[in-house]
Design an enzyme around this catalytic site. Sequence first.
Site, PDB file in Angstrom:
ATOM      1  CE  LYS A 188      14.572  26.771  14.829  1.00  0.00           C
ATOM      2  NZ  LYS A 188      15.640  27.819  15.308  1.00  0.00           N
ATOM      3  NE  ARG A 216      12.764  29.162   2.933  1.00  0.00           N
ATOM      4  CZ  ARG A 216      11.414  30.140   3.129  1.00  0.00           C
ATOM      5  NH1 ARG A 216      11.424  30.661   3.989  1.00  0.00           N
ATOM      6  NH2 ARG A 216      10.573  30.454   1.528  1.00  0.00           N
ATOM      7  CD  GLN A 256       5.644  28.455  16.598  1.00  0.00           C
ATOM      8  OE1 GLN A 256       5.888  28.538  17.904  1.00  0.00           O
ATOM      9  NE2 GLN A 256       6.117  28.477  15.752  1.00  0.00           N
ATOM     10  CG  ASP A 257       4.358  20.317  15.277  1.00  0.00           C
ATOM     11  OD1 ASP A 257       5.486  20.714  16.253  1.00  0.00           O
ATOM     12  OD2 ASP A 257       3.885  19.137  14.360  1.00  0.00           O
ATOM     13  CG  HIS A 314      17.482  32.041  10.493  1.00  0.00           C
ATOM     14  ND1 HIS A 314      16.643  31.752   9.627  1.00  0.00           N
ATOM     15  CD2 HIS A 314      18.563  33.197   9.728  1.00  0.00           C
ATOM     16  CE1 HIS A 314      16.263  32.927   8.423  1.00  0.00           C
ATOM     17  NE2 HIS A 314      17.594  33.159   8.779  1.00  0.00           N
ATOM     18  CE1 TYR A 344      11.224  26.044  13.090  1.00  0.00           C
ATOM     19  CE2 TYR A 344      10.545  25.862  10.386  1.00  0.00           C
ATOM     20  CZ  TYR A 344      10.920  26.442  11.516  1.00  0.00           C
ATOM     21  OH  TYR A 344      10.403  28.032  11.137  1.00  0.00           O
ATOM     22  CD  GLU A 395       5.594   6.421  17.031  1.00  0.00           C
ATOM     23  OE1 GLU A 395       4.200   6.037  17.247  1.00  0.00           O
ATOM     24  OE2 GLU A 395       6.298   5.274  16.768  1.00  0.00           O
ATOM     25  NE  ARG A 428      -1.340  -1.758   3.593  1.00  0.00           N
ATOM     26  CZ  ARG A 428      -1.663  -1.274   4.877  1.00  0.00           C
ATOM     27  NH1 ARG A 428      -2.887  -1.166   5.545  1.00  0.00           N
ATOM     28  NH2 ARG A 428      -0.272  -1.361   5.660  1.00  0.00           N
TER      29      ARG A 428
END
Length: 166
Positions: A69, A59, A47-48, A62, A129, A29, A24
């Site tokens: 993270k 990017r 927070q996601d 930072h 993240y 997970e 399939r």
Amino acid sequence: MIKVSKTKLKGVLLIEPSIFKDFRGEFIETYNEELYRKKVNSIKFIQDDIAVSKKNVLRGIHGDNLTWKLISCLYGELYQVVVNCDKSSKDFGKWQSFILSDKNKFQLLVLPKYGNAYLVMSDKAVFSYKQSTYYNRKSQFSYKWNDSRFKIQWPIKNPILSKRDK
């Protein structure tokens, strides 16, 4: 189950989640608090975030002084770079690159005081993240993607950059 490996950067971990495949498709997970507490760390993620970018977008770099993270690539392929940005550390400026993709399903656990940057290698990529703190732009640090102190070996010379990342 997950496989957890140390990287060249102190405390940064490469995580390989189990992939269950059958006729399939696949089931992965991506996070299980109990399992990660036992195998990785007991970090509470609150927070996601997801960023969708096109090929050659870069990017970063930072980060901030408080946030853990858990990084992954849900679609496409990223050239991911993590940099020690702790100015009080003897390892300041030490960096390592990784390929994160929807094929390998790798995750990176990145500590506070480490910067993160990525370059989109595929036509499109989805960067995901989890964070241990709420996003606060005022508490973030940023370094230029090609800061001469780091000597990062990017696979491109002229990436697509935001004003912030220039």
